[in-house]
Design a protein around this motif. Structure first.
Motif, PDB file in Angstrom:
ATOM      1  N   HIS A 406       0.853  -1.187   0.000  1.00  0.00           N
ATOM      2  CA  HIS A 406       0.000   0.000   0.000  1.00  0.00           C
ATOM      3  C   HIS A 406       0.891   1.241   0.000  1.00  0.00           C
ATOM      4  CE1 HIS A 406      -3.472  -2.564   0.943  1.00  0.00           C
ATOM      5  NE2 HIS A 406      -2.627  -3.213   1.739  1.00  0.00           N
ATOM      6  N   PHE A 407       0.463   2.262  -0.769  1.00  0.00           N
ATOM      7  CA  PHE A 407       1.320   3.432  -0.982  1.00  0.00           C
ATOM      8  C   PHE A 407       0.485   4.711  -0.965  1.00  0.00           C
ATOM      9  CE2 PHE A 407       2.915  -0.298  -3.076  1.00  0.00           C
ATOM     10  CZ  PHE A 407       4.255  -0.330  -2.735  1.00  0.00           C
ATOM     11  N   GLY A 408       1.113   5.785  -0.504  1.00  0.00           N
ATOM     12  CA  GLY A 408       0.436   7.073  -0.504  1.00  0.00           C
ATOM     13  C   GLY A 408       1.435   8.211  -0.432  1.00  0.00           C
ATOM     14  N   LEU A 409       1.093   9.348  -1.052  1.00  0.00           N
ATOM     15  CA  LEU A 409       1.928  10.538  -1.017  1.00  0.00           C
ATOM     16  C   LEU A 409       1.545  11.344   0.223  1.00  0.00           C
ATOM     17  CD1 LEU A 409       4.126  11.536  -2.966  1.00  0.00           C
ATOM     18  CD2 LEU A 409       2.401  13.023  -4.010  1.00  0.00           C
ATOM     19  N   GLU A 431      11.207   2.314  13.499  1.00  0.00           N
ATOM     20  CA  GLU A 431      10.428   1.313  14.228  1.00  0.00           C
ATOM     21  C   GLU A 431       9.950   0.194  13.310  1.00  0.00           C
ATOM     22  OE1 GLU A 431       7.125   2.920  16.329  1.00  0.00           O
ATOM     23  OE2 GLU A 431       8.307   4.498  17.285  1.00  0.00           O
ATOM     24  N   GLY A 432       9.952   0.440  11.999  1.00  0.00           N
ATOM     25  CA  GLY A 432       9.452  -0.550  11.058  1.00  0.00           C
ATOM     26  C   GLY A 432       7.969  -0.432  10.811  1.00  0.00           C
ATOM     27  N   ALA A 433       7.340   0.652  11.302  1.00  0.00           N
ATOM     28  CA  ALA A 433       5.904   0.821  11.093  1.00  0.00           C
ATOM     29  C   ALA A 433       5.586   1.058   9.624  1.00  0.00           C
ATOM     30  CB  ALA A 433       5.387   1.984  11.931  1.00  0.00           C
ATOM     31  N   ILE A 434       6.481   1.767   8.930  1.00  0.00           N
ATOM     32  CA  ILE A 434       6.285   2.107   7.524  1.00  0.00           C
ATOM     33  C   ILE A 434       7.641   2.114   6.837  1.00  0.00           C
ATOM     34  CG2 ILE A 434       4.187   3.498   7.742  1.00  0.00           C
ATOM     35  CD1 ILE A 434       6.122   5.970   7.863  1.00  0.00           C
ATOM     36  N   GLN A 435       7.618   2.300   5.522  1.00  0.00           N
ATOM     37  CA  GLN A 435       8.825   2.582   4.758  1.00  0.00           C
ATOM     38  C   GLN A 435       8.607   3.896   4.009  1.00  0.00           C
ATOM     39  OE1 GLN A 435      10.398  -0.953   2.571  1.00  0.00           O
ATOM     40  NE2 GLN A 435       8.773  -2.056   3.631  1.00  0.00           N
ATOM     41  N   ILE A 436       9.664   4.679   3.868  1.00  0.00           N
ATOM     42  CA  ILE A 436       9.576   5.970   3.195  1.00  0.00           C
ATOM     43  C   ILE A 436      10.437   5.945   1.938  1.00  0.00           C
ATOM     44  CG2 ILE A 436      10.108   8.431   3.353  1.00  0.00           C
ATOM     45  CD1 ILE A 436       7.671   7.653   4.935  1.00  0.00           C
ATOM     46  N   GLU A 446       7.874  15.515  -1.548  1.00  0.00           N
ATOM     47  CA  GLU A 446       6.920  14.851  -0.660  1.00  0.00           C
ATOM     48  C   GLU A 446       7.265  13.363  -0.580  1.00  0.00           C
ATOM     49  OE1 GLU A 446       4.952  18.604  -1.425  1.00  0.00           O
ATOM     50  OE2 GLU A 446       5.717  17.109  -2.829  1.00  0.00           O
ATOM     51  N   PRO A 447       7.322  12.827   0.595  1.00  0.00           N
ATOM     52  CA  PRO A 447       7.660  11.405   0.735  1.00  0.00           C
ATOM     53  C   PRO A 447       6.503  10.507   0.330  1.00  0.00           C
ATOM     54  CG  PRO A 447       7.154  12.363   2.872  1.00  0.00           C
ATOM     55  CD  PRO A 447       7.133  13.494   1.891  1.00  0.00           C
ATOM     56  N   ILE A 448       6.867   9.339  -0.184  1.00  0.00           N
ATOM     57  CA  ILE A 448       5.884   8.291  -0.454  1.00  0.00           C
ATOM     58  C   ILE A 448       5.907   7.338   0.728  1.00  0.00           C
ATOM     59  CG2 ILE A 448       5.279   6.336  -1.932  1.00  0.00           C
ATOM     60  CD1 ILE A 448       6.535   7.874  -4.268  1.00  0.00           C
ATOM     61  N   MET A 449       4.779   7.210   1.395  1.00  0.00           N
ATOM     62  CA  MET A 449       4.686   6.299   2.535  1.00  0.00           C
ATOM     63  C   MET A 449       4.209   4.940   2.038  1.00  0.00           C
ATOM     64  SD  MET A 449       2.898   6.901   6.254  1.00  0.00           S
ATOM     65  CE  MET A 449       1.250   7.207   5.644  1.00  0.00           C
ATOM     66  N   ALA A 450       4.917   3.884   2.442  1.00  0.00           N
ATOM     67  CA  ALA A 450       4.598   2.525   2.005  1.00  0.00           C
ATOM     68  C   ALA A 450       4.427   1.636   3.226  1.00  0.00           C
ATOM     69  CB  ALA A 450       5.715   1.988   1.102  1.00  0.00           C
ATOM     70  N   ALA A 451       3.458   0.728   3.172  1.00  0.00           N
ATOM     71  CA  ALA A 451       3.172  -0.128   4.323  1.00  0.00           C
ATOM     72  C   ALA A 451       2.759  -1.516   3.867  1.00  0.00           C
ATOM     73  CB  ALA A 451       2.068   0.493   5.181  1.00  0.00           C
ATOM     74  N   VAL A 452       2.974  -2.489   4.742  1.00  0.00           N
ATOM     75  CA  VAL A 452       2.541  -3.862   4.470  1.00  0.00           C
ATOM     76  C   VAL A 452       1.030  -3.961   4.602  1.00  0.00           C
ATOM     77  CG1 VAL A 452       2.673  -6.247   5.269  1.00  0.00           C
ATOM     78  CG2 VAL A 452       4.739  -4.842   5.199  1.00  0.00           C
ATOM     79  N   GLY A 453       0.467  -3.320   5.645  1.00  0.00           N
ATOM     80  CA  GLY A 453      -0.972  -3.331   5.873  1.00  0.00           C
ATOM     81  C   GLY A 453      -1.546  -1.933   5.778  1.00  0.00           C
ATOM     82  N   GLU A 454      -2.753  -1.808   5.235  1.00  0.00           N
ATOM     83  CA  GLU A 454      -3.348  -0.495   5.002  1.00  0.00           C
ATOM     84  C   GLU A 454      -3.626   0.248   6.304  1.00  0.00           C
ATOM     85  OE1 GLU A 454      -6.779   1.434   2.100  1.00  0.00           O
ATOM     86  OE2 GLU A 454      -6.800  -0.706   2.566  1.00  0.00           O
ATOM     87  N   GLY A 478      -1.954   4.258  -6.567  1.00  0.00           N
ATOM     88  CA  GLY A 478      -2.536   2.999  -7.003  1.00  0.00           C
ATOM     89  C   GLY A 478      -1.572   1.838  -7.143  1.00  0.00           C
ATOM     90  N   PHE A 479      -0.311   2.013  -6.789  1.00  0.00           N
ATOM     91  CA  PHE A 479       0.658   0.924  -6.938  1.00  0.00           C
ATOM     92  C   PHE A 479       0.295  -0.236  -6.012  1.00  0.00           C
ATOM     93  CE2 PHE A 479       3.033   4.904  -7.822  1.00  0.00           C
ATOM     94  CZ  PHE A 479       3.274   4.675  -9.175  1.00  0.00           C
ATOM     95  N   THR A 480       0.652  -1.445  -6.437  1.00  0.00           N
ATOM     96  CA  THR A 480       0.306  -2.644  -5.669  1.00  0.00           C
ATOM     97  C   THR A 480       1.510  -3.366  -5.082  1.00  0.00           C
ATOM     98  OG1 THR A 480       0.360  -3.987  -7.693  1.00  0.00           O
ATOM     99  CG2 THR A 480      -1.763  -3.023  -7.038  1.00  0.00           C
ATOM    100  N   GLY A 481       2.713  -2.931  -5.442  1.00  0.00           N
ATOM    101  CA  GLY A 481       3.887  -3.610  -4.916  1.00  0.00           C
ATOM    102  C   GLY A 481       5.156  -2.835  -5.184  1.00  0.00           C
ATOM    103  N   ALA A 482       6.261  -3.310  -4.571  1.00  0.00           N
ATOM    104  CA  ALA A 482       7.561  -2.659  -4.743  1.00  0.00           C
ATOM    105  C   ALA A 482       8.635  -3.728  -4.872  1.00  0.00           C
ATOM    106  CB  ALA A 482       7.865  -1.746  -3.553  1.00  0.00           C
TER     107      ALA A 482
END
Length: 535
Positions: A406-409, A431-436, A446-454, A478-482
């Motif tokens: 899951h990804f968001g600006l 902490e591993g909560a997200i990836q930037i 602007e950073p793109i925030m990426a996460a395993v769970g929404e 709308g990306f689905t993976g990295a």
């Protein structure tokens, strides 16, 4: 592989006795199967709580001890893994409570790196659910022994034999019932112990909050038909006879190897079978085990102190505003103020601010033993995956970074709060909560925030506001993976216009994509390029 304290319990030293009485386990389940309720009842029996908190999200109810974030309290769910330490019947218990929401994060995976066994909670009506299956696979990869608790027997559910068969079919593990339900909802009366052939029937207490066990000598007790009803007695007799011919005998060696799971039935909410299950966990679960590293085995009773960081958490207590590293002690005797080596930094650090944990509560700890989880305040000196030791440098099993889905600006509209915004993102990523990520083709930063769970998006937005005073907004992508781009002979890559090329915090190239077709195109047009799922 177990330590020799399991193989020979005679003539143990005081240190070895401390190791032998430790039990470090996690409770895993699909959302709403009853994980947090079972955790609370364990704490209740151990005397760690005076009243078990309800997991329902009602403002008038007491919050559970393991859920400490404001968002956890509002939604009635577990979001962040926590450590809970307690004593019960001579055992020292380290219970790691893992997130149980639908969109669980990497926090769950990392926590399973720190335990010696796991308790799997299943809903009697739903059986094996998708998240349970995912977590079981992580346990299987690590060879973690699993005990199973089939919950909610006081609600309408599936046939117990059908549930056992599903465990074996879907998880590929032998399921051995250790007790058996006496009747089913609404006529669930208790459990029958298949080993000592005793019944535990339950009577309601005032207020219907707890149930008191009534122990009978066995199926031949003359008062039994009147207590449970003629039909239930007849059905129980037939089922016990059937089980004797179709289920496997419990084999402790196979259980410790992760090939067999003992199964118990009950109801956590109404205290049906919880106390005997807790006693079984303590009896069957192994003490701290030998761990394998690239430098050889690490026995918990060796003299050198060794531990590893499996979790970071900032702002557990708003009064302190600090960052705590959760360290699992793997060997040796921890003592406050001891000097240890951090091989990653190649420097000695002093563990002077050490704490025993209970949810968000903390108290200074003077010593700890293998199996224990301690909190260390050491700004900038410890990160996830670090090892600390008084002996030669070692590397435990690497804790991977999982590919986000899951990804968001992320936008910060308050220019006066950019320092807090950047600090919050930095700490939450550590902490591993997200990836930037940062897009290479964008003029803005602007950073793109990426996460395993929404759900992690909601967690981060809430924590930025509560802990850092930052009002941020998120625009979903709308990306689905990295995938991480590796081994490319050229800096220029032939990429479809629909993907986005980014950099992570280490400067590595990350490609965000929408479909498998795009990945196939990238591989075909860039010979020699490796697309890695995780780092």
């Amino acid at each position: 592989m177990i330590s020799n304290i399991e193989e020979d319990k005679t003539n143990l030293t005081p240190f070895q006795k401390e190791v032998a009485r430790r039990r470090t386990f996690a409770i895993i389940s699909h959302p709403d199967a009853g994980k947090t309720t079972l955790t609370e009842k364990f704490l209740l029996y151990a005397g760690a709580l005076a009243l078990a908190g309800s997991v329902r999200a009602r403002s008038s109810q007491q919050h559970t001890a393991s859920d400490w974030m404001s968002m956890e309290k509002q939604r009635g769910i577990s979001i962040s893994a926590t450590a809970l330490e307690m004593e019960y019947q001579g055992f020292h218990i380290n219970l790691l409570d893992t997130p149980g929401h639908q969109d669980f994060s990497e926090d769950t995976y990392r926590t399973l790196m720190a335990v010696d066994s796991a308790v799997m909670v299943l809903d009697s009506a739903k059986g094996i659910e998708p998240q349970t299956e995912k977590l079981f696979k992580v346990c299987r990869m690590r060879g973690i022994p699993i005990l199973s608790f089939i919950n909610k027997l006081d609600h309408p559910g599936r046939d117990p034999l059908e549930l056992l068969d599903e465990i074996e079919r879907l998880l590929g593990i032998t399921a051995v019932p250790m007790n058996w339900p006496v009747g089913q909802a609404p006529d669930f009366k208790g459990v029958y112990d298949l080993n000592d052939h005793r019944l535990r029937l339950f009577q309601r207490t005032e207020g219907n909050k707890f149930r008191v066990p009534v122990r009978l000598s066995g199926m031949d007790d003359p008062s039994l038909p009147a207590l449970i009803g003629e039909a239930t007695h007849r059905q129980l007799t037939e089922e016990i006879a059937l089980l004797a011919g179709v289920v496997s005998k419990f084999d402790r060696a196979r259980f410790l190897a992760g090939e067999m799971t003992p199964v118990y039935f009950g109801s956590a909410l109404n205290n049906f079978g919880v106390e005997p299950f807790l006693e079984a966990v303590l009896e069957l679960a192994p003490p701290p085990s030998i761990r394998h590293t690239e430098q050889g085995i690490i026995d918990p009773i060796s003299e050198d102190f060794r531990g590893f960081v499996f979790k970071l958490q900032a702002n557990i207590d708003p009064r302190h505003r600090d960052r705590m590293a959760f360290v699992r002690v793997c060997s040796g005797h921890f003592k406050k103020d001891m000097q240890v080596l951090n091989p990653r930094l190649k420097q000695q650090i002093r563990l002077s601010r050490s704490f025993r944990l209970f949810g968000r509560e903390r108290e200074t700890v003077e010593e700890a033993f293998p199996g224990d989880v301690i909190g260390i305040i050491s700004p900038g000196q410890l990160t996830i995956g670090d090892t600390v030791t008084t002996g030669k440098p070692i590397d435990y099993a690497r804790i991977p970074t999982f590919p986000p889905e899951h990804f968001g600006l992320l936008f910060n509209d308050d220019v006066t709060r950019y320092k807090q915004f950047n600090k919050g993102l930095e700490q939450l990523e550590e902490e591993g909560a997200i990836q930037i990520f940062f897009a290479e083709d964008s003029l803005k930063r602007e950073p793109i925030m990426a996460a395993v769970g929404e759900l992690q998006f909601d967690v981060v937005m809430a924590r930025l506001k509560d802990e850092y005073g930052v009002e941020a907004r998120l625009s979903r992508l709308g990306f689905t993976g990295a995938r991480w781009a590796r081994n490319s002979k050229s800096e220029r890559l032939a990429l479809p216009r629909s993907v986005r090329r980014c950099r992570d915090r280490h400067g590595e190239t990350v490609i965000l994509f929408n479909s498998e077709w795009e990945l196939d195109y990238i591989r075909r047009e860039n010979p020699g390029l490796t697309l890695a799922e995780m780092v």
